[in-house]
Design a protein around this motif. Structure first.
Motif, PDB file in Angstrom:
ATOM      1  N   ALA A   1       3.912  10.253  -7.044  1.00  0.00           N
ATOM      2  CA  ALA A   1       5.003  10.691  -7.925  1.00  0.00           C
ATOM      3  C   ALA A   1       4.570  10.682  -9.390  1.00  0.00           C
ATOM      4  N   PHE A   2       3.818   9.639  -9.796  1.00  0.00           N
ATOM      5  CA  PHE A   2       3.345   9.551 -11.172  1.00  0.00           C
ATOM      6  C   PHE A   2       2.382  10.692 -11.480  1.00  0.00           C
ATOM      7  N   SER A   3       1.464  10.974 -10.562  1.00  0.00           N
ATOM      8  CA  SER A   3       0.486  12.048 -10.775  1.00  0.00           C
ATOM      9  C   SER A   3       1.170  13.401 -10.871  1.00  0.00           C
ATOM     10  N   TYR A   4       2.145  13.628  -9.999  1.00  0.00           N
ATOM     11  CA  TYR A   4       2.870  14.898 -10.043  1.00  0.00           C
ATOM     12  C   TYR A   4       3.609  15.052 -11.369  1.00  0.00           C
ATOM     13  N   THR A   5       4.276  13.982 -11.802  1.00  0.00           N
ATOM     14  CA  THR A   5       5.005  14.029 -13.078  1.00  0.00           C
ATOM     15  C   THR A   5       4.056  14.270 -14.241  1.00  0.00           C
ATOM     16  N   LEU A   6       2.895  13.634 -14.186  1.00  0.00           N
ATOM     17  CA  LEU A   6       1.934  13.750 -15.285  1.00  0.00           C
ATOM     18  C   LEU A   6       1.347  15.151 -15.366  1.00  0.00           C
ATOM     19  N   TYR A   7       0.948  15.692 -14.223  1.00  0.00           N
ATOM     20  CA  TYR A   7       0.274  16.988 -14.246  1.00  0.00           C
ATOM     21  C   TYR A   7       1.235  18.169 -14.309  1.00  0.00           C
ATOM     22  N   SER A   8       2.501  17.956 -13.980  1.00  0.00           N
ATOM     23  CA  SER A   8       3.494  19.016 -14.128  1.00  0.00           C
ATOM     24  C   SER A   8       4.213  18.924 -15.468  1.00  0.00           C
ATOM     25  N   ARG A   9       3.822  17.933 -16.250  1.00  0.00           N
ATOM     26  CA  ARG A   9       4.447  17.715 -17.555  1.00  0.00           C
ATOM     27  C   ARG A   9       4.066  18.834 -18.513  1.00  0.00           C
ATOM     28  N   VAL A  10       5.069  19.421 -19.163  1.00  0.00           N
ATOM     29  CA  VAL A  10       4.847  20.507 -20.122  1.00  0.00           C
ATOM     30  C   VAL A  10       4.616  19.892 -21.499  1.00  0.00           C
ATOM     31  N   PRO A  11       3.501  20.247 -22.172  1.00  0.00           N
ATOM     32  CA  PRO A  11       3.200  19.636 -23.479  1.00  0.00           C
ATOM     33  C   PRO A  11       4.021  20.235 -24.620  1.00  0.00           C
ATOM     34  N   LEU A  12       5.297  20.365 -24.386  1.00  0.00           N
ATOM     35  CA  LEU A  12       6.203  20.915 -25.395  1.00  0.00           C
ATOM     36  C   LEU A  12       7.558  20.244 -25.229  1.00  0.00           C
ATOM     37  N   GLU A  13       8.107  19.782 -26.323  1.00  0.00           N
ATOM     38  CA  GLU A  13       9.438  19.196 -26.285  1.00  0.00           C
ATOM     39  C   GLU A  13      10.365  19.997 -27.186  1.00  0.00           C
ATOM     40  N   VAL A  14      11.513  20.344 -26.646  1.00  0.00           N
ATOM     41  CA  VAL A  14      12.498  21.140 -27.376  1.00  0.00           C
ATOM     42  C   VAL A  14      13.810  20.371 -27.419  1.00  0.00           C
ATOM     43  N   ASP A  15      14.285  20.142 -28.609  1.00  0.00           N
ATOM     44  CA  ASP A  15      15.570  19.473 -28.803  1.00  0.00           C
ATOM     45  C   ASP A  15      16.408  20.366 -29.723  1.00  0.00           C
ATOM     46  N   ILE A  16      17.580  20.770 -29.255  1.00  0.00           N
ATOM     47  CA  ILE A  16      18.409  21.720 -29.994  1.00  0.00           C
ATOM     48  C   ILE A  16      19.648  21.004 -30.522  1.00  0.00           C
ATOM     49  N   ILE A  17      19.822  21.078 -31.817  1.00  0.00           N
ATOM     50  CA  ILE A  17      20.971  20.437 -32.473  1.00  0.00           C
ATOM     51  C   ILE A  17      21.843  21.537 -33.086  1.00  0.00           C
ATOM     52  N   ARG A  18      23.055  21.602 -32.611  1.00  0.00           N
ATOM     53  CA  ARG A  18      23.983  22.597 -33.128  1.00  0.00           C
ATOM     54  C   ARG A  18      24.666  22.053 -34.375  1.00  0.00           C
ATOM     55  N   ASP A  19      24.860  22.904 -35.363  1.00  0.00           N
ATOM     56  CA  ASP A  19      25.532  22.499 -36.607  1.00  0.00           C
ATOM     57  C   ASP A  19      26.960  22.077 -36.288  1.00  0.00           C
ATOM     58  N   ARG A  20      27.217  20.785 -36.514  1.00  0.00           N
ATOM     59  CA  ARG A  20      28.526  20.252 -36.170  1.00  0.00           C
ATOM     60  C   ARG A  20      29.485  20.278 -37.369  1.00  0.00           C
TER      61      ARG A  20
ATOM     62  N   PHE B   1       0.830  -1.210   0.000  1.00  0.00           N
ATOM     63  CA  PHE B   1       0.000   0.000   0.000  1.00  0.00           C
ATOM     64  C   PHE B   1       0.862   1.256   0.000  1.00  0.00           C
ATOM     65  N   ILE B   2       1.887   1.265   0.828  1.00  0.00           N
ATOM     66  CA  ILE B   2       2.773   2.435   0.882  1.00  0.00           C
ATOM     67  C   ILE B   2       3.477   2.627  -0.456  1.00  0.00           C
ATOM     68  N   ALA B   3       3.959   1.528  -1.047  1.00  0.00           N
ATOM     69  CA  ALA B   3       4.642   1.622  -2.340  1.00  0.00           C
ATOM     70  C   ALA B   3       3.705   2.139  -3.421  1.00  0.00           C
ATOM     71  N   ILE B   4       2.461   1.652  -3.428  1.00  0.00           N
ATOM     72  CA  ILE B   4       1.483   2.106  -4.422  1.00  0.00           C
ATOM     73  C   ILE B   4       1.207   3.596  -4.256  1.00  0.00           C
ATOM     74  N   CYS B   5       0.979   4.028  -3.027  1.00  0.00           N
ATOM     75  CA  CYS B   5       0.679   5.441  -2.782  1.00  0.00           C
ATOM     76  C   CYS B   5       1.844   6.332  -3.198  1.00  0.00           C
ATOM     77  N   ALA B   6       3.068   5.927  -2.844  1.00  0.00           N
ATOM     78  CA  ALA B   6       4.242   6.732  -3.187  1.00  0.00           C
ATOM     79  C   ALA B   6       4.410   6.826  -4.699  1.00  0.00           C
ATOM     80  N   MET B   7       4.279   5.696  -5.388  1.00  0.00           N
ATOM     81  CA  MET B   7       4.436   5.707  -6.842  1.00  0.00           C
ATOM     82  C   MET B   7       3.310   6.472  -7.519  1.00  0.00           C
TER      83      MET B   7
END
Length: 471
Positions: free
Chosen positions: A350-369, A341-347
């Protein structure tokens, strides 16, 4: 000592014989109709699962199908959230939480999942209902199967299999509707205008559902499902399971109502075999705890009904624990259950916080090598970058791009971009800096990408700006 009985149920002809055949021909199980509390509870839970399965794909959310796994676009829409393949870590996390929840439920109440929520058994009971509607109850089906073929038998069998196929096809279409928009899929099915992908999967799932729930049924649970094999290791003496009280029930025997059966040396069990007749896996719970038992409560309901008719106390077959059968105290709160029960609640937190704080934008920057830097015609030092911007939300956004980290740095290219819902955009830009302010050969810079219409959608990504080495 009163405890959960365990009995050798090996066929008599095989005991002590080293050369017996391991294969046993399947005997068809004719499930008897009955009523009771646990059946009503299972009917409600099964109905809710069927409504969710058939209905969720029809729900619209922000102009999109609420639950849609769009494989060609590699986007997975779930009630306002859009997940991409790189978000599969969240799926792994969710599966771990569900696994721990299953362990918790099993330690507490045995195979509760199998009896009340497993899709195999939800559809099996659905198919049993269709069988009873078309062919009658248990005794009628048995007599009809033993009798020769007639017009009525052919009509009833045809009606049963037609309903089975309709249910199987509807289930297959509903399932594929989570991968191909259901509002496009159903008209295509009606007009016979399906693509090869949809045609294959609807056909395959129709056959699989028809076979698993209609023909194989308990065979899937007994021989194919791994849960039946490992769930027993999670049981303990305080696990709530279905058991027959043999101290109270033995000796079994027929008797007339109102007769002093105790004086005849009989227990409460009248040996009616109704607990066997209603069991969807065909076991006799009086033989003790068996891995085939799916804890559906059918035997509890029918036995309680018989006890009521005989005027005996209910609970000859009941949900109980080994400690309770011994006359001891059942310990609900125990270390393993608390740990799960403790493990389920903790996970979950944490899962809910990660999901709801997740920003719906992904940025990947590639420098010209290809080159470290370029000296522009105006004397400025220039670095070239490609910004890969993914809008993970279900609505379009216009984003602003800012860069900090070098004094007087300027951006050549659009500082604002429109990214459609679910779009992955490659946006090239170049940064120029005055060499007078470049005291070092490289600087840490920060790209700030923010939605103009929603300030909460903000991503900051670090990179490097390369300049000449001063001597």
């Amino acid at each position: 000592m009163n405890q959960i009985p365990v009995k050798d149920v090996t066929p008599k002809g095989n005991r002590g014989d080293e050369n017996y055949d391991l294969y046993a021909k399947r005997e068809h199980i004719y499930v008897k109709y009955y009523k009771g509390f646990f059946k009503n509870f299972r009917t409600i839970s099964g109905f809710m699962m069927l409504v969710m399965f058939y209905g969720f794909s029809w729900i619209q959310w922000d102009g999109h199908q609420a639950v849609l796994f769009d494989l060609p676009s590699r986007q997975f829409h779930v009630f306002g959230f859009t997940f991409w393949p790189q978000d599969f870590m969240l799926l792994s996390w969710l599966l771990i939480i569900l696994a721990f929840t299953l362990f918790f439920v099993t330690v507490f109440a045995g195979r509760l999942w199998c009896g009340y929520a497993c899709p195999q058994f939800v559809w099996t009971w659905f198919f049993i209902w269709a069988e009873r509607v078309t062919e009658g109850d248990r005794n009628q089906r048995m007599r009809m199967d033993k009798a020769g073929w007639s017009g009525e038998k052919i009509a009833r069998k045809t009606a049963k299999h037609a309903i089975w196929l309709i249910i199987a096809a509807a289930s297959a279409i509903a399932f594929v509707g989570y991968f191909t928009p259901i509002r496009e899929l159903v008209p295509s099915v009606i007009s016979w205008n399906l693509g090869p992908w949809e045609t294959w999967w609807i056909g395959f799932l129709t056959v699989a559902t028809y076979a698993n729930a209609g023909w194989m049924r308990e065979q899937v649970c007994i021989y194919m499902c791994p849960y039946a094999r490992f769930q027993s290791v999670m049981f303990d003496q305080d696990t709530l399971i279905i058991s027959y009280d043999d101290i109270r029930g033995e000796n079994r025997g027929k008797r007339k109502k109102g007769v002093d059966y105790k004086a005849q040396g009989l227990g409460d069990c009248i040996d009616c075999d109704n607990c066997v007749h209603v069991c969807p896996v065909g076991i006799d719970i009086r033989d003790g705890l068996q891995y085939e038992c799916v804890a559906c409560g059918a035997c509890v309901d029918v036995c309680d009904d018989i006890m009521d008719r005989m005027g005996y106390e209910r609970g000859l077959i009941r949900y109980t624990t080994e400690h309770a059968l011994k006359g001891g105290t059942t310990h609900i709160l125990r270390p393993r259950l608390i740990g799960y029960f403790i493990a389920i609640c903790a996970m979950f937190i944490a899962f809910s916080y990660t999901l709801y704080s997740r920003v719906p934008l992904e940025v990947d920057i590639i420098r010209d090598r290809g080159q470290l830097y370029v000296e522009a015609s105006n004397g400025m030092i220039e670095n070239v970058y490609t910004l890969k911007l993914a809008n993970k939300s279900q609505i379009d956004h216009r984003f602003s791009i800012e860069v900090t980290g070098v004094e007087g740095i300027k951006m050549a290219g659009d500082s604002e971009v429109l990214i459609r819902s679910g779009e992955l955009l490659d946006h090239p830009i170049s940064l120029q800096a005055d060499p007078r302010f470049l005291e070092r050969p490289n600087y840490d810079i920060t790209f700030k990408v923010q939605a103009l219409d929603d300030k909460s959608i903000l991503v900051e990504e670090d990179n490097r700006f390369i300049g000449p080495v001063k001597r």
